[in-house]
Design an enzyme around this catalytic site. Structure first.
Site, mmCIF file in Angstrom:
data_model
loop_
_atom_site.group_PDB
_atom_site.id
_atom_site.type_symbol
_atom_site.label_atom_id
_atom_site.label_comp_id
_atom_site.label_asym_id
_atom_site.label_seq_id
_atom_site.Cartn_x
_atom_site.Cartn_y
_atom_site.Cartn_z
ATOM 1 N N LYS A 54 0.847 -1.207 0.000
ATOM 2 C CA LYS A 54 0.000 0.000 0.000
ATOM 3 C C LYS A 54 0.876 1.248 0.000
ATOM 4 O O LYS A 54 0.610 2.206 -0.737
ATOM 5 C CB LYS A 54 -0.931 -0.030 1.223
ATOM 6 N N GLN A 98 -4.469 -1.613 9.539
ATOM 7 C CA GLN A 98 -4.412 -2.967 8.981
ATOM 8 C C GLN A 98 -5.001 -3.979 9.963
ATOM 9 O O GLN A 98 -4.659 -3.983 11.149
ATOM 10 C CB GLN A 98 -2.948 -3.321 8.641
ATOM 11 N N ASP A 121 -11.143 2.454 4.051
ATOM 12 C CA ASP A 121 -11.443 1.019 4.016
ATOM 13 C C ASP A 121 -12.948 0.774 3.864
ATOM 14 O O ASP A 121 -13.367 -0.323 3.498
ATOM 15 C CB ASP A 121 -11.005 0.372 5.343
HETATM 16 N N1 GUN Z 1 -6.879 -7.121 6.231
HETATM 17 C C1 GUN Z 1 -7.243 -7.881 5.171
HETATM 18 N N2 GUN Z 1 -7.859 -7.131 4.237
HETATM 19 C C2 GUN Z 1 -7.876 -5.863 4.711
HETATM 20 C C3 GUN Z 1 -8.369 -4.642 4.189
HETATM 21 O O1 GUN Z 1 -8.956 -4.549 3.097
HETATM 22 N N3 GUN Z 1 -8.192 -3.553 4.988
HETATM 23 C C4 GUN Z 1 -7.591 -3.624 6.209
HETATM 24 N N4 GUN Z 1 -7.479 -2.507 6.911
HETATM 25 N N5 GUN Z 1 -7.119 -4.748 6.710
HETATM 26 C C5 GUN Z 1 -7.271 -5.852 5.961
#
Ligand code: GUN
Length: 295
Positions: A54, A98, A121
């Protein structure tokens, strides 16, 4: 029939090119630089890899990126204090914490603490609710990426029988809400299967589009798939490590078997994964626009 491979890598590249131009335009015309803060608690290797991806993609596209790596023993109050600080920081338009968080932390409370306008998100209940009523600001990244993959590779979604395996808040539930909307690229009939479903194959064999987010290798095998179906594999399962220490990943679908039956299928890696990161960038740019009154 041998399935066409749906390349998330290719579609993601196309969207990123569009974004790069949009970001350059925002800078030039409005002196606006979208800003994304990522927060990682602990040292889970998979999460580190996702957050690294990211950050790298943000920088490549011209998004201001701020990474906050916190130790495993971070307390709830410390994490909430960081979220509060990021909520108030005008350089930051998007905040991504995350998941999963270490067990001692309350994930729901942290997600609720993020300013919904910065919730790139799409996990805050305000954004979940807005999606549910068909008025979304931010679509969750993985399901939005799946929808874009389908649309941009010419899969007929409207009127299709879509079956989703897995009911997580991150993938299963939001993809149902997205594809259910009465609009182009959606308007499908959706069914969701989960561990309480009596006969999963009964449902999966009816699917024109089968989306698998079960969290288990080979959760879907060829006998569970209709001839000519489009199969989207959301799974990322580590099944080993190479001699060089790289993670060996497989999806939730038995790729070798299912590709002989499906008309199109996403690979793992190179399918849904690159789309998730790209849609996060889309949401971050949207957040910057909304904050600047440019939406
Ligand atoms: N963990 C697995 N997929 C995601 C996601 O799309 N966003 C976040 N913040 N954590 C994750």
């Amino acid at each position: 029939m041998t399935a066409k491979i749906i390349s998330g890598t290719e579609v993601a590249k196309e969207i990123r090119e569009e974004l790069r131009q949009e970001i350059a335009g925002l800078k030039e015309k409005h002196n606006l630089v979208p800003g994304l803060a990522t927060v990682l608690v602990g040292a889970d290797p998979a999460s580190q890899s996702y957050v690294g991806g990211k950050e790298k993609t943000s920088i490549e596209l011209g998004i201001y990126s701020e990474r906050h790596d916190l130790p495993e023993e971070t307390t709830q109050d410390e994490l909430l204090a960081l979220v509060d600080r990021l909520n108030k920081d005008p350089k930051i338009h998007g905040i991504l914490v995350q998941l999963p968080l270490p067990k001692h932390l309350n994930e729901t409370e942290v997600l609720f603490a993020i300013n919904p306008q910065k919730d790139v998100d799409g996990f805050h209940p305000v954004n979940v609710g807005k999606l549910m009523i068909g008025e979304p600001d931010y679509l969750p990244c993985t399901p939005h990426g799946i929808q874009q993959l389908l649309i941009r590779t010419g899969v007929q979604v409207e009127g299709a029988e879509v079956v989703v395996v897995g009911r997580s808040n991150i993938v299963g539930k939001p993809i149902v809400n997205i594809l259910l909307q009465k609009r182009a690229g959606a308007n499908a009939t959706v069914t969701i299967c989960h561990t309480g479903t009596r006969d999963i194959s009964f449902h999966t064999r009816r699917a024109d589009i089968l989306i698998v987010a079960a969290g288990r290798p080979k959760a879907v095998t060829a006998d569970m798939v209709k001839e000519g179906a489009v199969v989207i594999d959301v799974g990322v399962n580590q099944v080993g490590t190479t001699a060089e220490g790289k993670r060996i990943l497989v999806g939730d679908v038995d790729f070798e078997g299912v590709k002989e039956k499906a008309s199109a299928i996403t690979p793992v890696p190179g399918g849904v994964g690159p789309m998730t990161i790209t849609m996060l960038m889309v949401n971050t740019v949207k957040a910057a626009r909304l904050a600047a009154g440019l939406a």
